[in-house]
Design a protein around this motif. Structure first.
Motif, PDB file in Angstrom:
ATOM      1  N   PRO A 186       0.819  -1.218   0.000  1.00 33.28           N
ATOM      2  CA  PRO A 186       0.000   0.000   0.000  1.00 33.28           C
ATOM      3  C   PRO A 186       0.853   1.269   0.000  1.00 33.28           C
ATOM      4  O   PRO A 186       1.978   1.293   0.508  1.00 33.28           O
ATOM      5  N   SER A 187       0.296   2.324  -0.551  1.00 34.51           N
ATOM      6  CA  SER A 187       0.938   3.635  -0.491  1.00 34.51           C
ATOM      7  C   SER A 187       0.648   4.288   0.861  1.00 34.51           C
ATOM      8  O   SER A 187      -0.152   3.785   1.656  1.00 34.51           O
ATOM      9  N   GLU A 188       1.297   5.417   1.131  1.00 33.85           N
ATOM     10  CA  GLU A 188       1.060   6.112   2.397  1.00 33.85           C
ATOM     11  C   GLU A 188      -0.401   6.540   2.512  1.00 33.85           C
ATOM     12  O   GLU A 188      -0.992   6.459   3.597  1.00 33.85           O
ATOM     13  N   GLN A 189      -0.994   6.987   1.417  1.00 32.46           N
ATOM     14  CA  GLN A 189      -2.388   7.402   1.453  1.00 32.46           C
ATOM     15  C   GLN A 189      -3.305   6.224   1.730  1.00 32.46           C
ATOM     16  O   GLN A 189      -4.279   6.338   2.482  1.00 32.46           O
ATOM     17  N   GLU A 190      -2.988   5.086   1.132  1.00 33.28           N
ATOM     18  CA  GLU A 190      -3.796   3.885   1.378  1.00 33.28           C
ATOM     19  C   GLU A 190      -3.662   3.412   2.824  1.00 33.28           C
ATOM     20  O   GLU A 190      -4.633   2.901   3.408  1.00 33.28           O
ATOM     21  N   LEU A 191      -2.482   3.578   3.408  1.00 34.18           N
ATOM     22  CA  LEU A 191      -2.311   3.234   4.829  1.00 34.18           C
ATOM     23  C   LEU A 191      -3.184   4.128   5.706  1.00 34.18           C
ATOM     24  O   LEU A 191      -3.854   3.652   6.630  1.00 34.18           O
ATOM     25  N   GLU A 192      -3.186   5.408   5.410  1.00 32.78           N
ATOM     26  CA  GLU A 192      -4.007   6.331   6.191  1.00 32.78           C
ATOM     27  C   GLU A 192      -5.490   6.013   6.030  1.00 32.78           C
ATOM     28  O   GLU A 192      -6.247   6.026   7.006  1.00 32.78           O
ATOM     29  N   ASP A 193      -5.905   5.712   4.792  1.00 31.82           N
ATOM     30  CA  ASP A 193      -7.311   5.378   4.554  1.00 31.82           C
ATOM     31  C   ASP A 193      -7.703   4.104   5.299  1.00 31.82           C
ATOM     32  O   ASP A 193      -8.793   4.011   5.876  1.00 31.82           O
ATOM     33  N   SER A 194      -6.811   3.106   5.283  1.00 31.09           N
ATOM     34  CA  SER A 194      -7.114   1.845   5.962  1.00 31.09           C
ATOM     35  C   SER A 194      -7.207   2.052   7.467  1.00 31.09           C
ATOM     36  O   SER A 194      -8.095   1.488   8.135  1.00 31.09           O
ATOM     37  N   ALA A 195      -6.298   2.854   8.032  1.00 33.03           N
ATOM     38  CA  ALA A 195      -6.347   3.132   9.472  1.00 33.03           C
ATOM     39  C   ALA A 195      -7.647   3.842   9.841  1.00 33.03           C
ATOM     40  O   ALA A 195      -8.252   3.553  10.888  1.00 33.03           O
ATOM     41  N   ARG A 196      -8.088   4.772   9.008  1.00 35.44           N
ATOM     42  CA  ARG A 196      -9.340   5.473   9.277  1.00 35.44           C
ATOM     43  C   ARG A 196     -10.530   4.519   9.219  1.00 35.44           C
ATOM     44  O   ARG A 196     -11.458   4.609  10.040  1.00 35.44           O
ATOM     45  N   LEU A 197     -10.515   3.571   8.273  1.00 30.74           N
ATOM     46  CA  LEU A 197     -11.614   2.611   8.155  1.00 30.74           C
ATOM     47  C   LEU A 197     -11.638   1.639   9.327  1.00 30.74           C
ATOM     48  O   LEU A 197     -12.709   1.260   9.808  1.00 30.74           O
ATOM     49  N   PHE A 198     -10.464   1.210   9.781  1.00 31.81           N
ATOM     50  CA  PHE A 198     -10.430   0.316  10.950  1.00 31.81           C
ATOM     51  C   PHE A 198     -11.019   1.004  12.172  1.00 31.81           C
ATOM     52  O   PHE A 198     -11.721   0.375  12.977  1.00 31.81           O
ATOM     53  N   LEU A 199     -10.765   2.301  12.316  1.00 33.98           N
ATOM     54  CA  LEU A 199     -11.290   3.026  13.463  1.00 33.98           C
ATOM     55  C   LEU A 199     -12.794   3.259  13.336  1.00 33.98           C
ATOM     56  O   LEU A 199     -13.550   3.041  14.288  1.00 33.98           O
ATOM     57  N   SER A 200     -13.237   3.684  12.150  1.00 29.56           N
ATOM     58  CA  SER A 200     -14.645   4.023  11.985  1.00 29.56           C
ATOM     59  C   SER A 200     -15.539   2.789  11.901  1.00 29.56           C
ATOM     60  O   SER A 200     -16.661   2.782  12.422  1.00 29.56           O
TER      61      SER A 200
END
Length: 436
Positions: A186-200
């Motif tokens: 994953p790219s850095e943006q995809e990592l951030e998106d995945s972290a946000r989805l795990f939280l939400s």
């Protein structure tokens, strides 16, 4: 004088007459052979069509599968060998494409265009090459249904060996041409998106992926069969997958015997090396609970605890019947178990969409790992293209397949156990604060 010339020409005339007679005889023989060959081909074709018609009528009468609903469309009883060209390409509705090929018509032709460089074949003097679209359709039918090669052969009007070759070629082509698009780090943006989805979606912060195992049932191998017996007692190939917050696969390690310890697979995988070197986080680690901390992965109990891999606190039995876990530790375990559902649901959708992974796979061990990788890539492609997933596929798999084996906690401890415990304590404190 004329008599002498006539005498000189007589051998030549005799030779010409002989050659003309021979030529006529050869032409007559060639015509006879051609007519015989045409008649033989006609008889062979009639026999083939009659045999195919009988086979299809028997399949229709008995039902190709006992749990498939009866269709009322006229093409359901079509025994012709042009079924693909005349029926699928002209009469299939969007629901038919989704039901039979597990993807939309648009995604199907997108896949064909991507695989064309590896699957296109040239016509020969003896036969016409199968179109790429038909080769892909044959292989997808097999991956989606796991029915016998013989049935697919009859349905598409091709040989069983052709069906086998289509499956093998398409799986290799998918891995070779589409891995860089649909199965990549994953790219850095995809990592951030995945972290946000795990939280939400799952309530777990600072996490980018969940790691899980997949067992695919196989036939008994010719060598070292005991190595493939998994903890549940049946033979399988073991795969390790990393699933993002979107429910897509970021990393897949296949081809291991079912009896392999998942911790050994993980510690020798490229995912472990990448995570240990900080590759699953941005150059400047984000802040969590007042600390600069790399993103973490979540794993089942069979994986070793790492500073970047969180797993549940072991529920060791104390004296009496109560557990030794505190209330905050049980809260942490509950949140982690909930977040691990993202990998459970992704694997269930994978096996339901591509049922060659949910039923016993009768392909050779040289093909099964590539097939698993190809199915994971196809899953990501369908999810990325927004293709619908039908819940009846999932219900069918959960009712038919054997439960996935449960792996025990490893005996070995992580090399950085103290630091890992400190990181887990941060999540422990986070959930305690949230609860209070």
């Amino acid at each position: 004088m004329p008599c002498e010339e006539e005498e000189q020409l007589r051998p030549f005339m005799f030779l010409m007459t002989y050659m003309l007679l021979k030529r006529r005889r050869d032409l007559n023989n060639a015509n006879t052979q051609r007519r015989g060959e045409i008649q033989r081909r006609i008889r062979h074709r009639q026999y083939f069509l009659q045999s195919q018609r009988r086979t299809l009528m028997m399949m229709i009468a008995g039902g190709m599968r006992s749990n498939v609903r009866v269709r009322t469309r006229p093409w359901s009883t079509t025994p012709s060998t042009d079924w693909w060209e005349r029926v699928v390409m002209t009469e299939f509705q969007p629901s038919d494409w989704l039901d039979k090929f597990r993807m939309s018509r648009e995604t199907f032709f997108y896949l064909c265009d991507k695989l064309r460089p590896r699957l296109a074949r040239q016509d020969t003097s003896f036969r016409l090459a199968l179109p790429v679209e038909k080769r892909v359709a044959v292989a997808l039918w097999r991956l989606a249904s796991n029915i016998e090669y013989r049935t697919i052969s009859t349905l598409f009007g091709v040989g069983k060996s052709t069906v086998c070759r289509c499956v093998r070629d398409m799986c290799h082509a998918i891995v070779a041409l589409l891995s860089s698009i649909y199965l990549r780090p994953p790219s850095e943006q995809e990592l951030e998106d995945s972290a946000r989805l795990f939280l939400s979606n799952w309530g777990f912060p600072h996490c980018v992926a969940a790691i899980a195992t997949l067992h695919t049932a196989i036939i008994t191998p010719s060598n070292n069969a005991s190595d493939y017996a998994n903890p549940a007692g049946w033979l399988s190939v073991l795969s390790q997958v990393a699933v993002s917050g979107r429910g897509q696969f970021w990393d897949v390690c296949a081809s291991f015997p079912g009896g392999t310890d998942p911790a050994d697979i993980f510690q020798n995988s490229s995912l472990c090396a990448t995570a240990a070197e900080g590759g699953l986080s941005s150059a400047l680690p984000p802040v969590f609970m007042g600390n600069s901390l790399r993103y973490v992965l979540l794993g089942e109990a069979c994986y070793p605890l790492q500073s970047w891999l969180m797993k549940a606190y072991p529920e060791e039995k104390g004296r009496g019947s109560s557990t030794a876990l505190t209330q905050p530790q049980r809260l942490f375990n509950g949140q982690l178990t909930r977040a691990l559902r993202v990998s459970e649901e992704a694997l269930l959708k994978l096996r339901a969409r591509w049922q060659c992974l949910s039923k016993r796979n009768d392909c050779g061990l040289d093909v099964v790992p590539t097939m698993i990788l190809a199915c994971c890539i196809l899953h990501n492609m369908c999810e990325s293209h927004g293709d619908a997933f039908r819940t009846e596929w999932q219900v069918e798999v959960t009712e038919a397949e054997s439960p996935q084996p449960t792996h025990k906690q490893p005996l070995t401890h992580s090399i950085d156990q103290s630091q890992a415990e400190e990181v887990r304590q941060l999540f422990h404190d986070y959930f305690e604060e949230q609860n209070n």
